[in-house]
Design a protein around this motif. Structure first.
Motif, short mmCIF file in Angstrom:
data_model
loop_
_atom_site.label_atom_id
_atom_site.label_comp_id
_atom_site.label_asym_id
_atom_site.label_seq_id
_atom_site.Cartn_x
_atom_site.Cartn_y
_atom_site.Cartn_z
N PRO A 98 75.58 -107.75 56.32
CA PRO A 98 75.30 -107.33 54.94
C PRO A 98 75.55 -105.84 54.71
CG PRO A 98 73.59 -108.81 55.72
CD PRO A 98 74.45 -108.50 56.90
N ASP A 229 74.60 -112.21 52.58
CA ASP A 229 73.82 -111.06 52.12
C ASP A 229 72.82 -111.54 51.08
OD1 ASP A 229 72.75 -108.73 51.17
OD2 ASP A 229 74.66 -107.70 50.87
N ARG A 231 70.90 -110.06 49.19
CA ARG A 231 70.77 -109.23 48.00
C ARG A 231 71.82 -109.58 46.95
NH1 ARG A 231 70.96 -103.11 49.43
NH2 ARG A 231 73.07 -103.81 49.91
N GLU A 232 72.89 -110.26 47.35
CA GLU A 232 73.92 -110.63 46.39
C GLU A 232 73.45 -111.78 45.52
OE1 GLU A 232 77.48 -111.47 48.54
OE2 GLU A 232 77.92 -109.36 48.97
N ALA A 233 73.95 -111.82 44.30
CA ALA A 233 73.59 -112.90 43.39
C ALA A 233 74.14 -114.22 43.91
CB ALA A 233 74.15 -112.60 42.00
N GLY A 236 73.38 -117.77 49.54
CA GLY A 236 73.92 -117.07 50.70
C GLY A 236 74.79 -118.01 51.52
N ARG A 276 81.76 -114.28 52.15
CA ARG A 276 82.01 -112.88 51.77
C ARG A 276 83.36 -112.36 52.26
NH1 ARG A 276 78.29 -109.78 54.48
NH2 ARG A 276 78.75 -107.98 53.15
N ASN A 379 66.02 -111.34 56.96
CA ASN A 379 66.87 -111.62 55.80
C ASN A 379 66.38 -112.84 55.02
OD1 ASN A 379 68.86 -109.61 55.62
ND2 ASN A 379 70.13 -110.59 57.17
N TYR A 383 65.57 -114.93 50.25
CA TYR A 383 66.21 -115.98 49.47
C TYR A 383 65.18 -116.66 48.56
CZ TYR A 383 70.35 -115.55 52.39
OH TYR A 383 71.46 -115.07 53.04
N ARG A 403 68.10 -102.89 57.58
CA ARG A 403 69.35 -102.73 56.85
C ARG A 403 69.91 -101.32 57.04
NH1 ARG A 403 71.73 -105.90 53.05
NH2 ARG A 403 73.41 -104.89 51.88
#
Length: 468
Positions: A98, A229, A231-233, A236, A276, A379, A383, A403
């Motif tokens: 990430p 990641d 944190r991404e919209a 995952g 990703r 992590n 979610y 992180r």
């Protein structure tokens, strides 16, 4: 059979998978051990009914490999001679975290052992069966514990012949995995339940084995891993490619709620390209699939705090029965091995007949369990729906620091080594809080981040025509 200091010493291990076999090896220097397994254990490196997750990628970090060899000397070497791979870390890993792409820093001590799970389990099982004080009883179901809230004295079992009997034991180890009945057994004894923490990212796994092109399974032994990641919209998604025995690649894809992979083989490559970075999808493009797509949904992180619970004496829980992890982080086997070493060392230090032996062993097992738990859930707690109340403040602070360490390790070799120390379970998490590492995390990476996969020229040449 008595179990006094002057009489025969006996132990029963519930469960014949990796954790159970290693627990048997740990106890065999001090006692006669019976491993009780309800399924049929194959004579060779074949699939086992009670281990559907064996079809997915498995990583044996060096901390776990060293523990296996401490219990069963020569086992890892025989696995490698039988086609397994020993991959130097981070030298031969192409990883996208990430926080960015990892550099392939030169490293001589950290490594990961890669092989099909059936082959790995067979080598461990064969080594344990060769121990003179171990008996393996498969096709035998454990019905319950003998004893009471003060002390466990054995187990009640039913064999393949349908006959029920009691196996008396001076120590009982539950290594029966995620389906462990210890919570129910504690209730039957009138004991309070152990505290439980569950983190469920809703992850689904899909795996398939491919023929490595141009014999690359042996000449291109590089792990390729693209992590999700949180944190991404959106969901995952991740992808992992590992070389295994037989000049093959084992590819495992995963996705959280709303982004799960399926069993449809026509969608496998497309999913691998949708994460990703599409490198894994590009590598398998045009390769020959050797298996169907295997899907598993049992990926919940669940930890029972047995080290803080009131357990009956002469009873220990380890492996997935104590703590089960999201398999994407690959720590289950290494924790099982280190837990077995902790069990062995506790018996060595205190003596077989020592009061409080079970409780002391359970606290020792909590060491490797806690380290892997922090790595697995750091992590996953972020979610949606992973926990009832979301991540705790401690988890948020810990995740932020990890992180920052990952970001720093993309451009700082010393921090990368410290992180690898912990990820491979060679060192405890305390390694990440030493003054030099804390200072480096504050200063951040020394080099600019990589913009793409760190493939070497020779590797690019070897896979020319596969990658665009």
């Amino acid at each position: 059979m008595s179990d006094t200091p002057s009489g025969p010493r006996t132990a029963v291990v519930i469960g014949g998978s990796l954790a159970g076999m290693l627990a048997a090896a740990a106890l065999a220097e001090s006692a006669d051990v019976v491993v009780v397994e309800r399924d049929v254990l194959p004579e060779g490196p074949g699939p086992r009914k009670g281990l559907p997750q064996a079809r997915h990628a498995h990583l044996l970090w060096s901390g776990g490999a060293r523990a296996i060899d401490a219990l069963l000397p020569g086992t890892v070497g025989r696995l490698l001679a039988d086609g397994g791979h020993r991959i130097a870390l981070p030298t031969n890993m192409v990883g996208f975290s990430p926080a960015g792409w990892f550099r392939r820093w030169a490293e001589q001590s950290h490594y990961v052992v890669l092989a099909g799970r059936d082959l790995l389990d067979w080598h461990v099982r064969r080594s344990v069966r060769a121990l003179p004080r171990v008996t393996v009883s498969d096709r035998t179901e454990v019905l319950g514990l003998e004893g009471d809230a003060r002390r466990v004295t054995g187990v009640r079992v039913r064999g393949a012949d349908g006959v029920e009997r009691v196996l008396a034991a001076g120590l009982v180890v539950d290594a029966s995995g995620r389906s462990s009945r210890t919570p129910a057994w504690l209730r039957e004894f009138g004991l309070p339940a152990a505290a439980v923490r569950t983190v469920d990212p809703g992850l689904v796994y899909a795996s398939r084995v491919f023929r490595a092109p141009k014999d690359l399974g042996n000449t291109f032994p590089v792990i390729v891993n693209v992590q999700a990641d949180p944190r991404e919209a959106g969901p995952g998604r991740s992808s992992t490619l590992v070389p295994i025995e037989g000049d093959r690649w084992l590819v495992t894809l995963s996705g959280t709620r709303g982004g799960e992979p399926t069993k449809d083989p026509e969608l496998f490559e497309a999913f691998a390209r949708s994460v990703r970075h599409p490198i894994v999808g590009e590598l398998i493009s045009g390769t020959e699939p050797l298996t169907d797509v295997a899907v598993t949904r049992t990926t919940v992180n669940r930890r029972h705090a047995y080290e803080r619970a009131r357990l009956p004496e002469r009873f220990v829980v380890l492996g997935d029965a104590a703590a089960a992890y999201n398999p994407v982080y690959g720590h289950g086997m290494a924790v099982a091995a280190q837990s077995a070493v902790a069990l062995r060392d506790t018996v060595r230090a205190l003596g077989w007949s020592a009061p409080g032996l079970g409780a002391r062993a359970q606290k020792a097992v909590a060491g490797p369990v806690g380290a892997a738990w922090a790595l697995s859930t750091g992590n996953d707690v972020f979610y949606p729906g992973a926990t009832e109340d979301g991540p705790t403040l401690t988890e948020r602070i810990g995740a932020a620091y990890v992180r920052r360490l990952l970001l720093t390790s993309t451009g700082n070799g010393r921090v990368a080594r410290a992180v690898t120390d912990v990820v491979t379970l060679e060192r405890t998490a305390a390694r990440l809080f030493t003054p030099p590492v804390l200072l480096a995390a504050v200063l951040g990476p020394r080099r600019e981040q990589l913009t793409g996969p760190p493939l070497r020229p020779a590797e690019r040449e070897a896979i020319a025509g596969i990658l665009p």
